[in-house]
Design a protein around this motif. Sequence first.
Motif, PDB file in Angstrom:
ATOM      1  N   GLU A   1       0.801  -1.217   0.000  1.00 39.27           N
ATOM      2  CA  GLU A   1       0.000   0.000   0.000  1.00 39.27           C
ATOM      3  C   GLU A   1       0.837   1.272   0.000  1.00 39.27           C
ATOM      4  OE1 GLU A   1      -3.023  -0.509   3.045  1.00 39.27           O
ATOM      5  OE2 GLU A   1      -3.270  -2.604   2.392  1.00 39.27           O
TER       6      GLU A   1
ATOM      7  N   ARG B   1       3.038   3.314  -4.308  1.00 34.16           N
ATOM      8  CA  ARG B   1       2.206   4.144  -5.185  1.00 34.16           C
ATOM      9  C   ARG B   1       3.062   4.922  -6.177  1.00 34.16           C
ATOM     10  NH1 ARG B   1      -2.935   4.565  -2.919  1.00 34.16           N
ATOM     11  NH2 ARG B   1      -3.474   5.463  -4.947  1.00 34.16           N
TER      12      ARG B   1
ATOM     13  N   LYS C   1       8.793  -0.773  -8.254  1.00 39.06           N
ATOM     14  CA  LYS C   1       8.195  -0.894  -6.922  1.00 39.06           C
ATOM     15  C   LYS C   1       8.937  -1.970  -6.130  1.00 39.06           C
ATOM     16  CE  LYS C   1       3.655   0.184  -8.905  1.00 39.06           C
ATOM     17  NZ  LYS C   1       3.491   1.556  -8.415  1.00 39.06           N
TER      18      LYS C   1
ATOM     19  N   GLN D   1      -9.807  -3.166  -3.607  1.00 38.27           N
ATOM     20  CA  GLN D   1      -9.618  -2.408  -4.838  1.00 38.27           C
ATOM     21  C   GLN D   1     -10.901  -2.363  -5.667  1.00 38.27           C
ATOM     22  OE1 GLN D   1      -6.692  -0.655  -6.025  1.00 38.27           O
ATOM     23  NE2 GLN D   1      -6.465  -0.842  -3.803  1.00 38.27           N
TER      24      GLN D   1
END
Length: 377
Positions: free
Chosen positions: A87, A90, A97, A125
Amino acid sequence: MSTLSGQDVFEGDDRQYSPTRLDGWLEFVSGPDRVQPEKLSATELAALSSRAQLRYNDLRAVWHANIGPIKTPQLLQLYDELAEIVESNRQDGDKAKPAALVDAYPGLGKSTAVREYGRDFHRKQIALRGETTPDGHRRVPVIYIALSGNTRIRGLNATICRFYGLPTRGDADSLAERAKDAVLSLRTAVFVVDDIHFLDASSRATTTMANHLKFLANTFPVTMIYIGVGVRERGILTEGLSPEQALHAQFGRRTTALTLRPFQIEDEAGRHEWRRLLLTIEQKLVLANKHPGMLADDLCDYLLARSSGHFASLMALINRGCLRAIRTGQERLDAELMDQVNNDAAAEEARLELVAAMEAGLLTSRPRSRLGQKRPA
């Protein structure tokens, strides 16, 4: 008990799907929670017709085989650690990532725990962004794949395409491009890659595979969650480099290693943790003659010795014990019945040492506050 009577077709509650295919994953994510069967007394059970009793026992069998997931402290900690990584990822698409690696002994429930996290993330989501993308495609926030023995680059790319239901013909590069198109179109955010220890980690291939995993992380705007056994020892994190060079391994720098610990009884906190687990499982068992403390008091040391604190071994043992208790009409678990139940080879091998320590008074899973209390008859 109308669902247990009559002559209508009875399919039971078995759910046959593969989470490594999109249809199966969606069934896992969206399927209804199982409802615990009603607990009947011995008298009520005896009053059922033969057909109704068969149905009731069938429902109990599939229920006991699918108990969980139980939100143990270990599982909750792993959830929190995964959420922190996923989380916070982003970053825009031009930035890689960071990945997560859940590396732990077999039989601790790590795959189950990560799949449950993936299901929760997927549901959140969909609730937040809707079932379809702005371009009208189905939204698939998470994919789950499991690798096979000595998977290589083309095989890994084909496995990703197979999940989406895409063609698997072509070379590694064309498969990667096909998969990337699906990721972007379906807005996939998380890849769960199970059994990563099956990746070809031979000295020649380790660096190549590590580079390919970095390529996927660079090319696909997703968080990779790897699950495996002994992954660090296999050299994938260090890209096959020597110990002196390992600090410069980019794959290791981009991957946070997590774990899932077994239950332990070396301290009072661990013993209370074990007891809470057994009490939770006990509440979920549907046996006519079960009683409070059947697991947590009568069988606490026995179950620890038979499972060596590994969750998968424990649940397999209890599931098989319940089936035997139902078939024999005993409708409860005790040491005599459980001695007739086979368990996995690793658990049975560790059993003798644990039993010896317990019989010598050197080890117990019973909290101190329970030591002087009489066990139920």
